[in-house]
Enzyme design. Structure first.
Site, mmCIF file in Angstrom:
data_model
loop_
_atom_site.group_PDB
_atom_site.id
_atom_site.type_symbol
_atom_site.label_atom_id
_atom_site.label_comp_id
_atom_site.label_asym_id
_atom_site.label_seq_id
_atom_site.Cartn_x
_atom_site.Cartn_y
_atom_site.Cartn_z
ATOM 1 N N GLY A 46 0.831 -1.204 0.000
ATOM 2 C CA GLY A 46 0.000 0.000 0.000
ATOM 3 C C GLY A 46 0.856 1.240 0.000
ATOM 4 N N HIS A 135 -3.603 1.136 7.938
ATOM 5 C CA HIS A 135 -2.248 1.701 7.924
ATOM 6 C C HIS A 135 -2.184 2.904 6.971
ATOM 7 C CE1 HIS A 135 2.326 1.222 7.795
ATOM 8 N NE2 HIS A 135 2.071 2.030 6.775
ATOM 9 N N HIS A 139 -1.808 7.310 7.464
ATOM 10 C CA HIS A 139 -0.885 8.247 6.805
ATOM 11 C C HIS A 139 -1.587 9.567 6.472
ATOM 12 C CE1 HIS A 139 2.917 6.210 6.287
ATOM 13 N NE2 HIS A 139 2.353 5.123 5.789
HETATM 14 NI NI NI Z 1 3.180 3.223 5.548
#
Ligand code: NI
Length: 168
Positions: A46, A135, A139
């Site tokens: 990702g 996750h 960000h």
């Molecule tokens: Ni990351």
């Protein structure tokens, strides 16, 4: 489009909150294309726009390397609708090369977002896919996976983190 350099831990941009996309226009499509090329080259699962220095609420997840039924998914202006369960698993991040840590996260997540055509979708993810989505979502909020570590685990990682941020 082309791959872009990945921002490494220590660069303050990783702590910024990304801004919503107004319209899924050509600029956003080019951004996604750059994310796809960069993620493929880096062989990650990702990548979020902030990791190539663009503060927009866009990320991609591609688990096809570990799950043959998976395909690349684009998330624009994502919202976490619901999460469920807790599971611990080893996690890494392309902005922290070589660092892997056991992190506890929900096992299931329901997300609402726009796709590359600007259509709204809502989907549930489980296991590794849920972990990747959560996750990458972090960000966009300027949050990093090391934020979940215990004080002891963080202390043990201090030297390696300092090295990374010096190099970046
Ligand atoms: Ni990351």
């Amino acid at each position: 489009m082309a791959e872009r350099p990945i921002v490494i831990y220590g660069d303050p941009v990783l702590r910024e909150v990304s801004l919503p996309v107004d319209e899924v226009n050509q600029e956003v499509k080019d951004l996604v294309s750059n994310l796809v090329d960069t993620l493929k080259k880096a062989r990650g699962l990702g990548l979020s726009a902030v990791q190539i220095g663009v503060l927009k609420r866009v990320f991609i997840v591609d688990l096809s390397a570990v799950d043959i039924t998976a395909s690349l998914q684009v998330f624009i202006n994502p919202e976490i609708v619901d999460t469920d369960g807790d599971t611990e698993f080893e996690e890494g991040c392309l902005s922290f090369p070589g660092i892997y840590q056991k992190i506890t996260r929900p096992n299931r997540v329901r997300v609402r977002a726009l796709d590359l055509e600007g259509n709204r979708f809502e989907r549930e993810f489980e296991g590794l896919a849920a972990r990747a989505v959560l996750h990458e979502y972090d960000h966009l909020e300027g949050k990093l996976f090391i934020d979940y570590l215990s004080p002891l685990a963080r202390t043990m990682l201090k030297g390696r983190l300092r090295k990374l941020s010096k190099a970046s």
